[in-house]
Scaffold this motif. Sequence first.
Motif, PDB file in Angstrom:
ATOM      1  N   PHE A 166       0.934  -0.651  -0.370  1.00 53.26           N
ATOM      2  CA  PHE A 166      -0.160   0.120   0.287  1.00 53.26           C
ATOM      3  C   PHE A 166       0.472   1.333  -0.209  1.00 53.26           C
ATOM      4  CE2 PHE A 166      -2.074   3.358   2.507  1.00 53.26           C
ATOM      5  CZ  PHE A 166      -3.222   3.122   1.421  1.00 53.26           C
ATOM      6  N   VAL A 167       0.508   1.896  -0.933  1.00 52.77           N
ATOM      7  CA  VAL A 167       1.499   3.654  -0.539  1.00 52.77           C
ATOM      8  C   VAL A 167       0.002   4.892  -0.829  1.00 52.77           C
ATOM      9  CG1 VAL A 167       1.411   4.241  -3.236  1.00 52.77           C
ATOM     10  CG2 VAL A 167       2.753   4.950  -1.631  1.00 52.77           C
ATOM     11  N   HIS A 168       0.266   5.884   0.414  1.00 47.90           N
ATOM     12  CA  HIS A 168      -0.338   6.709   0.691  1.00 47.90           C
ATOM     13  C   HIS A 168       0.081   8.240  -0.003  1.00 47.90           C
ATOM     14  CE1 HIS A 168      -2.584   9.835   2.856  1.00 47.90           C
ATOM     15  NE2 HIS A 168      -3.664   9.541   2.522  1.00 47.90           N
ATOM     16  N   VAL A 169      -0.628   9.270  -1.183  1.00 45.56           N
ATOM     17  CA  VAL A 169      -0.242   9.966  -1.491  1.00 45.56           C
ATOM     18  C   VAL A 169       1.335  10.962  -0.466  1.00 45.56           C
ATOM     19  CG1 VAL A 169      -2.174  11.700  -0.349  1.00 45.56           C
ATOM     20  CG2 VAL A 169      -0.635  12.210  -2.047  1.00 45.56           C
ATOM     21  N   ASN A 170       0.609  10.700   1.316  1.00 45.13           N
ATOM     22  CA  ASN A 170       1.709  11.101   1.755  1.00 45.13           C
ATOM     23  C   ASN A 170       3.265  10.634   1.940  1.00 45.13           C
ATOM     24  OD1 ASN A 170      -0.317  13.087   2.941  1.00 45.13           O
ATOM     25  ND2 ASN A 170      -1.219  11.791   4.825  1.00 45.13           N
ATOM     26  N   ALA A 171       3.137   9.548   1.940  1.00 47.07           N
ATOM     27  CA  ALA A 171       4.687   8.868   1.683  1.00 47.07           C
ATOM     28  C   ALA A 171       5.448   9.104   0.296  1.00 47.07           C
ATOM     29  CB  ALA A 171       4.320   7.503   1.593  1.00 47.07           C
ATOM     30  N   LEU A 172       4.933  10.174  -1.242  1.00 47.97           N
ATOM     31  CA  LEU A 172       5.566  10.654  -1.954  1.00 47.97           C
ATOM     32  C   LEU A 172       6.337  11.730  -1.889  1.00 47.97           C
ATOM     33  CD1 LEU A 172       2.035   9.892  -4.104  1.00 47.97           C
ATOM     34  CD2 LEU A 172       4.459   8.600  -3.561  1.00 47.97           C
ATOM     35  N   LYS A 173       7.596  11.021  -2.154  1.00 49.22           N
ATOM     36  CA  LYS A 173       8.113  12.012  -2.443  1.00 49.22           C
ATOM     37  C   LYS A 173       8.254  12.514  -3.792  1.00 49.22           C
ATOM     38  CE  LYS A 173      12.181  10.661   0.399  1.00 49.22           C
ATOM     39  NZ  LYS A 173      14.051   9.724   0.232  1.00 49.22           N
ATOM     40  N   THR A 174       7.960  12.294  -4.901  1.00 46.27           N
ATOM     41  CA  THR A 174       7.319  12.341  -6.084  1.00 46.27           C
ATOM     42  C   THR A 174       6.212  12.589  -6.885  1.00 46.27           C
ATOM     43  OG1 THR A 174       8.742  11.287  -7.329  1.00 46.27           O
ATOM     44  CG2 THR A 174      10.189  13.019  -6.709  1.00 46.27           C
ATOM     45  N   GLN A 175       5.533  13.140  -7.990  1.00 45.23           N
ATOM     46  CA  GLN A 175       4.667  12.156  -8.660  1.00 45.23           C
ATOM     47  C   GLN A 175       4.530  10.947  -8.960  1.00 45.23           C
ATOM     48  OE1 GLN A 175       2.513  14.320  -6.742  1.00 45.23           O
ATOM     49  NE2 GLN A 175       1.130  14.325  -8.387  1.00 45.23           N
ATOM     50  N   ILE A 176       3.869  10.590  -9.127  1.00 48.56           N
ATOM     51  CA  ILE A 176       3.883   8.637  -9.310  1.00 48.56           C
ATOM     52  C   ILE A 176       2.229   9.063  -9.957  1.00 48.56           C
ATOM     53  CG2 ILE A 176       5.459   7.865  -7.753  1.00 48.56           C
ATOM     54  CD1 ILE A 176       3.129   6.236  -6.196  1.00 48.56           C
ATOM     55  N   LYS A 177       2.423   8.226 -10.906  1.00 49.29           N
ATOM     56  CA  LYS A 177       0.944   7.223 -12.012  1.00 49.29           C
ATOM     57  C   LYS A 177       1.348   5.858 -11.943  1.00 49.29           C
ATOM     58  CE  LYS A 177       2.682   8.895 -16.833  1.00 49.29           C
ATOM     59  NZ  LYS A 177       4.051   8.683 -16.239  1.00 49.29           N
ATOM     60  N   GLN A 178      -0.144   5.443 -12.234  1.00 49.22           N
ATOM     61  CA  GLN A 178       0.491   3.998 -12.762  1.00 49.22           C
ATOM     62  C   GLN A 178       1.347   3.560 -13.712  1.00 49.22           C
ATOM     63  OE1 GLN A 178      -3.725   2.265 -13.329  1.00 49.22           O
ATOM     64  NE2 GLN A 178      -3.148   0.686 -13.713  1.00 49.22           N
ATOM     65  N   GLY A 179       1.968   2.494 -13.678  1.00 44.22           N
ATOM     66  CA  GLY A 179       2.985   2.076 -14.817  1.00 44.22           C
ATOM     67  C   GLY A 179       4.359   1.963 -14.407  1.00 44.22           C
ATOM     68  N   ASP A 180       4.155   3.856 -13.196  1.00 46.24           N
ATOM     69  CA  ASP A 180       5.972   3.986 -12.876  1.00 46.24           C
ATOM     70  C   ASP A 180       6.653   2.856 -12.161  1.00 46.24           C
ATOM     71  OD1 ASP A 180       4.968   6.416 -14.016  1.00 46.24           O
ATOM     72  OD2 ASP A 180       4.579   7.778 -12.479  1.00 46.24           O
ATOM     73  N   LYS A 181       8.425   3.248 -12.136  1.00 49.90           N
ATOM     74  CA  LYS A 181       9.238   2.057 -11.333  1.00 49.90           C
ATOM     75  C   LYS A 181       9.449   2.791 -10.366  1.00 49.90           C
ATOM     76  CE  LYS A 181      10.652  -1.381 -15.156  1.00 49.90           C
ATOM     77  NZ  LYS A 181      11.462  -2.250 -14.408  1.00 49.90           N
ATOM     78  N   VAL A 182       9.447   2.615  -9.361  1.00 51.65           N
ATOM     79  CA  VAL A 182       9.638   3.184  -8.226  1.00 51.65           C
ATOM     80  C   VAL A 182      10.575   2.741  -7.190  1.00 51.65           C
ATOM     81  CG1 VAL A 182       7.611   4.788  -7.941  1.00 51.65           C
ATOM     82  CG2 VAL A 182       7.630   2.767  -6.647  1.00 51.65           C
ATOM     83  N   SER A 183      11.427   3.615  -6.557  1.00 48.27           N
ATOM     84  CA  SER A 183      11.765   2.971  -4.711  1.00 48.27           C
ATOM     85  C   SER A 183      11.516   3.110  -4.061  1.00 48.27           C
ATOM     86  CB  SER A 183      12.932   3.177  -6.097  1.00 48.27           C
ATOM     87  OG  SER A 183      13.460   4.956  -5.003  1.00 48.27           O
ATOM     88  N   PHE A 184      11.012   2.148  -2.913  1.00 48.45           N
ATOM     89  CA  PHE A 184      10.196   2.716  -1.668  1.00 48.45           C
ATOM     90  C   PHE A 184      10.787   2.210  -0.519  1.00 48.45           C
ATOM     91  CE2 PHE A 184       8.473  -0.215  -4.092  1.00 48.45           C
ATOM     92  CZ  PHE A 184       8.133  -1.493  -2.832  1.00 48.45           C
ATOM     93  N   ASP A 185      10.352   2.978   0.000  1.00 44.15           N
ATOM     94  CA  ASP A 185      11.205   1.328   1.694  1.00 44.15           C
ATOM     95  C   ASP A 185      10.097   1.182   2.168  1.00 44.15           C
ATOM     96  OD1 ASP A 185      13.886   2.228   1.910  1.00 44.15           O
ATOM     97  OD2 ASP A 185      13.420   3.748   3.357  1.00 44.15           O
ATOM     98  N   VAL A 186      10.213   0.508   3.159  1.00 55.02           N
ATOM     99  CA  VAL A 186       8.889  -0.400   3.795  1.00 55.02           C
ATOM    100  C   VAL A 186       8.708  -0.728   5.242  1.00 55.02           C
ATOM    101  CG1 VAL A 186       7.310  -2.685   3.980  1.00 55.02           C
ATOM    102  CG2 VAL A 186       8.457  -2.332   1.989  1.00 55.02           C
ATOM    103  N   GLU A 187       7.351  -0.225   5.737  1.00 59.48           N
ATOM    104  CA  GLU A 187       7.165   0.411   7.049  1.00 59.48           C
ATOM    105  C   GLU A 187       6.130  -0.831   7.548  1.00 59.48           C
ATOM    106  OE1 GLU A 187       6.583   4.244   9.564  1.00 59.48           O
ATOM    107  OE2 GLU A 187       4.938   3.674   8.221  1.00 59.48           O
TER     108      GLU A 187
END
Length: 151
Positions: free
Chosen positions: A115-136
């Motif tokens: 799950f990802v919430h808009v408050n956890a975003l550093k940059t704008q994303i959309k469906q199909g984007d490749k992203v890097s993230f941490d899990v909490e």
Amino acid sequence: MAKSQETFNKKEKEKKRLKKQQDKKDKKEERKANAGKGKDLDDMLAYVDENGNITSTPPDPNKKRTINSEDIQIGVARQEDIDPASLIRTGTVTFFNEAKGYGFIKDLKSQDSVFVHVNALKTQIKQGDKVSFDVEMTPKGPSAIGVELVQ
């Protein structure tokens, strides 16, 4: 003629009581006869061999091993420090609703949906984007934080 006050049952109980008393005396005398008083200290010692079995023979001093106290592990093993770079995961955005401000990222390694919430975003994303993230871990399950686009 009066009937005797001792009945058969009373006689049997008295016989049992006397027999029990005699057995108790016999056991006491047997214990005294076989008492280990005056035994030598070596006769009373027991040894543990290298396999953990109790024996009456002392261990061979030639087989003696020395063990460092630092090598003995009590409890749970210490975890090695985790490299922070290895905690960063990569994945693709499978669903993201901009109006509601949430979505899901599919982890490339484990194929788990996070799950990802808009408050956890550093940059704008959309469906199909490749992203890097941490899990909490949250009460509702894993949640992505620090999400940013990957080129």
